[in-house]
Design an enzyme around this catalytic site. Structure first.
Site, PDB file in Angstrom:
ATOM      1  N   ASP A 172      15.049  -1.359  32.914  1.00 27.09           N
ATOM      2  CA  ASP A 172      15.486  -2.676  33.352  1.00 27.09           C
ATOM      3  C   ASP A 172      14.479  -3.806  33.154  1.00 27.09           C
ATOM      4  OD1 ASP A 172      17.074  -0.643  34.321  1.00 27.09           O
ATOM      5  OD2 ASP A 172      17.256  -1.448  36.333  1.00 27.09           O
ATOM      6  N   GLU A 397      11.254   9.124  41.836  1.00 20.58           N
ATOM      7  CA  GLU A 397      11.939   8.369  40.778  1.00 20.58           C
ATOM      8  C   GLU A 397      10.982   8.103  39.614  1.00 20.58           C
ATOM      9  OE1 GLU A 397      13.539   4.663  42.168  1.00 20.58           O
ATOM     10  OE2 GLU A 397      14.715   4.332  40.339  1.00 20.58           O
TER      11      GLU A 397
HETATM   12  C1  GLC Z   1      17.541   2.137  37.739  1.00 16.02           C
HETATM   13  C2  GLC Z   1      16.931   2.520  36.401  1.00 16.02           C
HETATM   14  C3  GLC Z   1      18.017   3.080  35.522  1.00 16.02           C
HETATM   15  C4  GLC Z   1      18.697   4.245  36.229  1.00 16.02           C
HETATM   16  C5  GLC Z   1      19.172   3.862  37.627  1.00 16.02           C
HETATM   17  C6  GLC Z   1      19.617   5.057  38.437  1.00 16.02           C
HETATM   18  O1  GLC Z   1      18.467   1.109  37.622  1.00 16.02           O
HETATM   19  O2  GLC Z   1      16.302   1.459  35.806  1.00 16.02           O
HETATM   20  O3  GLC Z   1      17.502   3.495  34.302  1.00 16.02           O
HETATM   21  O4  GLC Z   1      19.755   4.696  35.476  1.00 16.02           O
HETATM   22  O5  GLC Z   1      18.135   3.264  38.332  1.00 16.02           O
HETATM   23  O6  GLC Z   1      18.605   6.024  38.503  1.00 16.02           O
END
Ligand code: GLC
Length: 423
Positions: A172, A397
């Site tokens: 992002d 994460e």
């Molecule tokens: C965030 C990350 C994306 C991912 C999502 C769920 O938005 O940037 O890549 O898919 O989280 O984990």
């Protein structure tokens, strides 16, 4: 790592997927991300295949409930499928303007890992009869998705598909998107972020970033999701090297798997797209970074930011000796695998999301490509440092790339899956 510690991690990883299972699809983590995400689902299925094969194929079946069928966007798989309601996440289906769909979805996609993950699952599966049955159902749908990318995100057949929203790239707030996003106006309407209810704001994107990505979401809704308008007039249009590489690899895997299992898919447009991409990829090479870079289509300039998506070139089958030297230099500073931005770069931030932290699924994909390309030393280095990171910090994460401490959400599905698939 001792066998006991590895077994303990495997138990915890399986428990993480079970805890995040919502009866057929897996949330990335409870609270922060309460729906099904596209590329998370593809990676998470790799985890399920290691201990519950039938459940692994279900992940894809649920994802495809969100696929759009017919019309200009035929084949589109959205980046979020809202299988249920939840107030803990912004933006929800109403904000996207797609609340009327069943199930509701977002209006942008994410890196198309599907066919590659399905091929890896096929190779791993012991119940080949069940796997074949599922793939007969899934592959034609995935073929329509890959065709959607080439058709709507590269309408002029340049060979380089574009991405129209930072969230579409899956990475992002990578520094590569700073300059293109700075041209996008800020949304002026009121809205309330929910991410910082769950995670420290210093580990999340800034408010300025949110104002602009909300503007882009509103733009697509107001354009009535018309892919021609979005590809022509969208205020944010970039060629994300990682998406180009992931799509390229996925299309090759799709053709190979369909061939192997004698599954009928519409091949000619995909074969032609592969040839166009191969001819166009050299345009992404940045001599100054020694790395494949991203391209800003609004001003036609290469974006000279040292971000890790370019290291997926081996995964795509595009070899580069110069890039191997660049990766060695990055890894010499980074004990836990490939940082999302080069340590020491002006845009590097060790705690903030995609601006420095390490992500385990990216380590896994980059390593797989290196191994196939015969870059064994680099692949071994990423493998060892990824395992050290799991051992040190479990299933977060993302991670501080310098000391390996866990960041963002905890008990994270694709991180747990990345461990399980390595076993
Ligand atoms: C965030 C990350 C994306 C991912 C999502 C769920 O938005 O940037 O890549 O898919 O989280 O984990």
């Amino acid at each position: 790592m001792t066998p006991e510690r590895a077994a303990e991690l495997t138990r915890q990883a399986q428990a993480t997927l079970r805890a995040n299972d919502r009866g057929g699809y897996t949330v990335p983590t409870a609270g922060l991300y309460p729906f099904q995400w596209d590329w998370d689902a593809a990676v998470t299925a790799l985890g399920w295949i290691a201990f519950d094969e039938l459940r692994a194929w279900e992940e894809f079946r649920w994802l495809l409930k969100g696929q759009w069928n017919g019309g200009a966007q035929d084949g589109f798989i959205p980046h979020i499928v809202f299988h249920q309601r939840a107030d803990s996440y912004f933006p929800g289906p109403g904000e996207w303007g797609l609340e009327h769909l069943s199930p509701p979805t977002s209006s942008i996609s994410q890196p198309p890992l599907h066919a590659t993950m399905l091929r890896w699952m096929w190779q791993r599966a012991s119940d080949k009869a069940a796997a074949t049955g599922r793939l007969r159902e899934l592959l034609p749908a995935i073929a329509r998705h890959n065709a959607w990318w080439y058709r709507t995100r590269d309408p002029q057949n340049t060979g380089l598909v574009m991405s129209v929203h930072p969230w579409e790239t899956g990475r992002d707030n990578a520094p590569a998107w700073d300059a293109p996003l700075a041209r996008v106006p800020r949304a002026t309407r009121p809205y309330r972020r929910r991410d910082t209810d769950h995670v420290d704001g210093r580990q999340r994107p800034t408010q300025d970033f949110y104002d602009r990505v909300v503007y882009l979401m509103d733009f697509m809704r107001e354009a009535n999701f018309d892919p021609v308008v979005i590809a022509h007039d969208g205020p944010f249009r970039v060629v994300d090297a990682a998406i180009v590489f992931i799509l390229h690899r996925a299309t090759r895997d799709l053709l190979a798997l369909a061939d192997e299992l004698s599954i009928t898919i519409d091949r000619p447009p995909l074969v032609a797209a592969l040839a166009r991409a191969e001819a166009a990829v050299p345009r992404l090479w940045s001599e100054s970074l020694g790395l494949f870079a991203n391209l800003d289509l609004v001003n036609g300039q290469l974006i000279e930011q040292p971000v890790h998506g370019g290291f997926l070139s081996w995964y795509a089958g595009v070899a580069s000796a110069a890039q191997a030297a660049t990766l060695s230099a990055w890894l010499a500073q980074a004990p836990f695998g490939v940082p999302s931005t080069r340590i020491g770069a002006a845009s590097f931030e060790r705690h903030r999301y995609w601006r420095g932290p390490v992500w385990q699924h990216m380590n896994l994909l980059i390593e797989a490509g290196l191994r196939e390309a015969g870059e064994a030393a680099l692949a071994d280095s990423i493998q060892a440092s990824s395992i050290a990171l799991f051992e040190r910090s479990g299933f977060h994460e993302y991670y501080d790339p310098i000391d390996g401490s866990g960041l963002g959400g905890t008990q994270f599905s694709w991180t747990a899956a990345s461990w399980l698939f390595r076993q």
